[in-house]
Design a protein around this motif. Structure first.
Motif, PDB file in Angstrom:
ATOM      1  N   TYR A  24     -15.361 -14.883  18.759  1.00  0.00           N
ATOM      2  CA  TYR A  24     -15.787 -13.510  19.011  1.00  0.00           C
ATOM      3  C   TYR A  24     -17.163 -13.473  19.689  1.00  0.00           C
ATOM      4  N   GLU A  25     -18.103 -14.276  19.177  1.00  0.00           N
ATOM      5  CA  GLU A  25     -19.451 -14.284  19.755  1.00  0.00           C
ATOM      6  C   GLU A  25     -19.421 -14.708  21.219  1.00  0.00           C
ATOM      7  N   ARG A  26     -18.621 -15.723  21.527  1.00  0.00           N
ATOM      8  CA  ARG A  26     -18.539 -16.179  22.918  1.00  0.00           C
ATOM      9  C   ARG A  26     -17.881 -15.113  23.796  1.00  0.00           C
ATOM     10  N   ALA A  27     -16.845 -14.467  23.291  1.00  0.00           N
ATOM     11  CA  ALA A  27     -16.166 -13.428  24.071  1.00  0.00           C
ATOM     12  C   ALA A  27     -17.100 -12.263  24.353  1.00  0.00           C
ATOM     13  N   MET A  28     -17.864 -11.833  23.357  1.00  0.00           N
ATOM     14  CA  MET A  28     -18.798 -10.716  23.540  1.00  0.00           C
ATOM     15  C   MET A  28     -19.950 -11.083  24.478  1.00  0.00           C
ATOM     16  N   ALA A  29     -20.289 -12.371  24.555  1.00  0.00           N
ATOM     17  CA  ALA A  29     -21.370 -12.812  25.437  1.00  0.00           C
ATOM     18  C   ALA A  29     -20.886 -13.028  26.868  1.00  0.00           C
ATOM     19  N   GLY A  30     -19.587 -12.803  27.125  1.00  0.00           N
ATOM     20  CA  GLY A  30     -19.052 -13.005  28.461  1.00  0.00           C
ATOM     21  C   GLY A  30     -18.859 -14.461  28.826  1.00  0.00           C
ATOM     22  N   ASP A  31     -18.833 -15.328  27.820  1.00  0.00           N
ATOM     23  CA  ASP A  31     -18.675 -16.766  28.042  1.00  0.00           C
ATOM     24  C   ASP A  31     -17.553 -17.267  27.124  1.00  0.00           C
ATOM     25  N   LEU A  56     -18.729 -29.974  19.844  1.00  0.00           N
ATOM     26  CA  LEU A  56     -18.119 -29.025  20.769  1.00  0.00           C
ATOM     27  C   LEU A  56     -19.153 -28.026  21.279  1.00  0.00           C
ATOM     28  N   LYS A  57     -20.024 -27.587  20.396  1.00  0.00           N
ATOM     29  CA  LYS A  57     -21.066 -26.637  20.807  1.00  0.00           C
ATOM     30  C   LYS A  57     -22.083 -27.314  21.724  1.00  0.00           C
ATOM     31  N   LEU A  58     -22.454 -28.539  21.395  1.00  0.00           N
ATOM     32  CA  LEU A  58     -23.442 -29.279  22.175  1.00  0.00           C
ATOM     33  C   LEU A  58     -22.960 -29.492  23.620  1.00  0.00           C
ATOM     34  N   PHE A  59     -21.654 -29.759  23.774  1.00  0.00           N
ATOM     35  CA  PHE A  59     -21.111 -30.012  25.102  1.00  0.00           C
ATOM     36  C   PHE A  59     -20.574 -28.754  25.767  1.00  0.00           C
ATOM     37  N   GLY A  60     -20.986 -27.595  25.273  1.00  0.00           N
ATOM     38  CA  GLY A  60     -20.662 -26.354  25.963  1.00  0.00           C
ATOM     39  C   GLY A  60     -19.247 -25.884  25.790  1.00  0.00           C
ATOM     40  N   VAL A  61     -18.533 -26.387  24.756  1.00  0.00           N
ATOM     41  CA  VAL A  61     -17.156 -25.980  24.536  1.00  0.00           C
ATOM     42  C   VAL A  61     -17.089 -24.798  23.589  1.00  0.00           C
ATOM     43  N   LEU A  62     -17.914 -24.810  22.546  1.00  0.00           N
ATOM     44  CA  LEU A  62     -17.953 -23.691  21.601  1.00  0.00           C
ATOM     45  C   LEU A  62     -19.249 -22.915  21.732  1.00  0.00           C
TER      46      LEU A  62
END
Length: 326
Positions: free
Chosen positions: A21-28, A320-326
């Motif tokens: 949800y956070e990623r979707a709301m941030a446009g990413d 996953l977060k570190l490598f820009g996946v999450l």
């Protein structure tokens, strides 16, 4: 538009959905292929409730991270000891690679002499010494270490001027760069790995993630043996140091790419192997590996927070977060 306060507290079975949800709301938004795998979870698992779905998502994320950080090595579990280890892919054209390593070692010895500014205690020197002495038969490790040293030498010679731009120093830089390129030429899968690494959007690790990584170190050491354990013992403190120590320029540092690749690639494969164990003998996993985890976690605060094997799942999320996946 509603904020994120209506979402369940992050963690537990809702961790993925909070991040989604956070990623979707941030446009990413999350990568489409990852979202597709989650959407294709069988209906039978969805009907079992959020905990079952979360467990399946954790398996999907671990496999996804293993593909994202693919290295030319195999992570295996020893059924007798319950510990993990790594085996490198065989060298292609071993005589050529041996000659390149010898050339780099000669260039290193030359650069350590005279007024070049290179010292035995510098990280680039320690890395090359260790690579030549211990990993001459591991093409992926040579490429990772040579690339890391090349980046360091280029910065110290051409940007910070910590090293003089002498003929010896430039010859060492050239030898290291040529060695890395030769490995990629002989091993197409390693060349592909390097391209993938270059495309990663490596992100900074926040304080909470650093604390998890630091606290998980004894667990990873207890669960691994040989080169894998030794690398965890070096790479994890290096990642923590890189992420917290300012660069000479004052720019905010990022964790080292190659150390991150080693740590999180191996953690992801540990998780993948753990997920397969129930189909091949859960009693072995329960009696060997879980006992090792419990011993490693003795006195560790994460035991009550994450509960044993869930530490590996938490580290997969960080990777996953570190490598820009999450």
């Amino acid at each position: 538009m509603p904020g994120s306060s209506w979402l369940p507290t992050a963690g537990g079975p809702w961790s993925f959905w909070s991040r989604w949800y956070e990623r979707a709301m941030a446009g990413d938004p999350l990568p489409w292929d990852l979202q597709r795998e989650v959407a294709l979870i069988p209906d039978a698992i969805w009907q079992q409730g959020p905990e079952a779905v979360a467990e399946q998502i954790a398996k999907i994320e671990a496999a996804y991270l293993a593909r994202t950080t693919h290295l030319a090595e195999e992570v295996t579990l020893d059924p007798e000891t319950g510990t993990f280890s790594v085996t490198p892919r065989p060298l292609e054209n071993a005589p050529l690679i041996s000659a390149l390593l010898a050339q780099t070692e000669d260039a290193l010895e030359d650069a350590l002499q005279g007024q070049n500014g290179l010292r035995e205690d510098m990280r680039a020197v320690r890395t090359l010494r260790r690579t030549h002495q211990r990993y001459g038969n591991d093409p992926q490790r040579i490429e990772l270490d040579y690339t890391s040293v090349a980046i360091s030498l280029r910065r110290e010679i051409r940007e910070t001027q910590e090293l003089a731009e002498t003929e010896d120093n430039l010859a060492l830089l050239e030898a290291v760069e040529e060695g890395a390129l030769a490995i990629r030429a002989q091993h197409p899968e390693i060349a592909e790995n390097r391209q993938r690494i270059a495309q990663q959007r490596l992100r900074e690790m926040d304080r909470a993630d650093l604390e998890v990584l630091e606290s998980a170190e004894p667990v990873l050491l207890a669960l691994s043996e040989g080169e894998m354990a030794e690398d965890f013992a070096r790479d994890i403190p290096q990642l923590i140091n890189d992420a917290t120590t300012p660069l000479p320029t004052g720019a905010p540092p990022l964790p080292g790419v190659d150390e991150s690749m080693r740590v999180f690639h191996r953690v992801s494969w540990m998780k993948v192997i753990m997920d397969k164990l129930p189909d091949k003998g859960a009693s072995l996993f329960d009696s060997k590996t879980n006992k090792t985890i419990r011993l490693a976690l003795e006195g560790c605060a994460l035991f009550t927070i994450l509960g044993g094997p869930q530490i590996v799942t938490r580290l997969v999320e960080i990777g996953l977060k570190l490598f820009g996946v999450l």
